[in-house]
Design a protein around this motif. Structure first.
Motif, PDB file in Angstrom:
ATOM      1  N   ARG A 262      -1.157  -2.497  -5.487  1.00 38.85           N
ATOM      2  CA  ARG A 262      -2.271  -1.577  -5.764  1.00 38.85           C
ATOM      3  C   ARG A 262      -2.275  -0.384  -4.824  1.00 38.85           C
ATOM      4  O   ARG A 262      -2.705   0.703  -5.206  1.00 38.85           O
ATOM      5  CB  ARG A 262      -3.604  -2.305  -5.609  1.00 38.85           C
ATOM      6  CG  ARG A 262      -4.033  -3.055  -6.810  1.00 38.85           C
ATOM      7  CD  ARG A 262      -5.475  -3.538  -6.684  1.00 38.85           C
ATOM      8  NE  ARG A 262      -5.736  -4.487  -7.723  1.00 38.85           N
ATOM      9  CZ  ARG A 262      -6.087  -5.754  -7.519  1.00 38.85           C
ATOM     10  NH1 ARG A 262      -6.264  -6.218  -6.300  1.00 38.85           N
ATOM     11  NH2 ARG A 262      -6.276  -6.555  -8.548  1.00 38.85           N
ATOM     12  N   LYS A 263      -1.833  -0.569  -3.606  1.00 38.33           N
ATOM     13  CA  LYS A 263      -1.843   0.496  -2.587  1.00 38.33           C
ATOM     14  C   LYS A 263      -0.679   1.475  -2.710  1.00 38.33           C
ATOM     15  O   LYS A 263      -0.654   2.483  -1.987  1.00 38.33           O
ATOM     16  CB  LYS A 263      -1.814  -0.124  -1.183  1.00 38.33           C
ATOM     17  CG  LYS A 263      -3.067  -0.900  -0.870  1.00 38.33           C
ATOM     18  CD  LYS A 263      -2.935  -1.597   0.475  1.00 38.33           C
ATOM     19  CE  LYS A 263      -4.111  -2.515   0.723  1.00 38.33           C
ATOM     20  NZ  LYS A 263      -3.930  -3.293   1.967  1.00 38.33           N
TER      21      LYS A 263
ATOM     22  N   SER B 213      -2.413  -6.890  -4.020  1.00 36.34           N
ATOM     23  CA  SER B 213      -3.081  -5.881  -3.177  1.00 36.34           C
ATOM     24  C   SER B 213      -2.067  -4.888  -2.622  1.00 36.34           C
ATOM     25  O   SER B 213      -2.364  -3.692  -2.528  1.00 36.34           O
ATOM     26  CB  SER B 213      -3.879  -6.528  -2.055  1.00 36.34           C
ATOM     27  OG  SER B 213      -3.030  -7.261  -1.191  1.00 36.34           O
ATOM     28  N   ARG B 214      -0.852  -5.338  -2.281  1.00 37.84           N
ATOM     29  CA  ARG B 214       0.175  -4.432  -1.779  1.00 37.84           C
ATOM     30  C   ARG B 214       0.568  -3.421  -2.865  1.00 37.84           C
ATOM     31  O   ARG B 214       0.669  -2.228  -2.620  1.00 37.84           O
ATOM     32  CB  ARG B 214       1.417  -5.215  -1.320  1.00 37.84           C
ATOM     33  CG  ARG B 214       2.501  -4.295  -0.723  1.00 37.84           C
ATOM     34  CD  ARG B 214       3.820  -5.032  -0.544  1.00 37.84           C
ATOM     35  NE  ARG B 214       4.461  -5.334  -1.805  1.00 37.84           N
ATOM     36  CZ  ARG B 214       5.174  -4.458  -2.532  1.00 37.84           C
ATOM     37  NH1 ARG B 214       5.305  -3.196  -2.129  1.00 37.84           N
ATOM     38  NH2 ARG B 214       5.739  -4.821  -3.659  1.00 37.84           N
TER      39      ARG B 214
END
Length: 112
Positions: free
Chosen positions: A110-111, A107-108
């Motif tokens: 992806r951002k 998730s990190r």
């Protein structure tokens, strides 16, 4: 299988790989969970991911002893996401219920 459930954390760190603590020269995870630690595909993915992430650190650069190149990390985003996806898929494929995957990186990344 014992009643103990291990937590396999995916978290990138300098010279560690995605699964750590690990042997940074071989990429071998040293989690204490034999299924994870002895899987060659996991070892290779861990080493590849660790080498890529470690490459973002530049010694004696930009007036710092060790500078993190965020632009290079963003540039490699698709590659890192693919590798993290492969690692997660392999972990889930070999999981016999003795561990839980705690992915703190996908998730990190992806951002970015």
């Amino acid at each position: 299988m014992s009643d103990k459930i291990d937590i396999i954390r995916i978290q990138l760190d300098f010279l560690q790989g995605a699964i750590w603590p690990s042997d940074f020269e071989t990429g071998e995870p040293l989690t204490g969970n034999a299924i994870v630690d002895n899987d060659e595909e996991i070892r290779q993915l861990n080493k590849t991911i660790g080498d890529l992430f470690t490459s973002y650190y530049e010694p004696d650069s930009h007036g710092q002893a060790c500078w993190f190149n965020r632009n290079k990390e963003r540039h490699d985003k698709a590659t890192m996401l693919r590798l993290l996806g492969e690692l997660n898929a392999r972990l889930h494929a070999v999981n016999d219920g003795s561990f839980i995957v705690d992915d703190r990186e996908t998730s990190r990344v992806r951002k970015l």
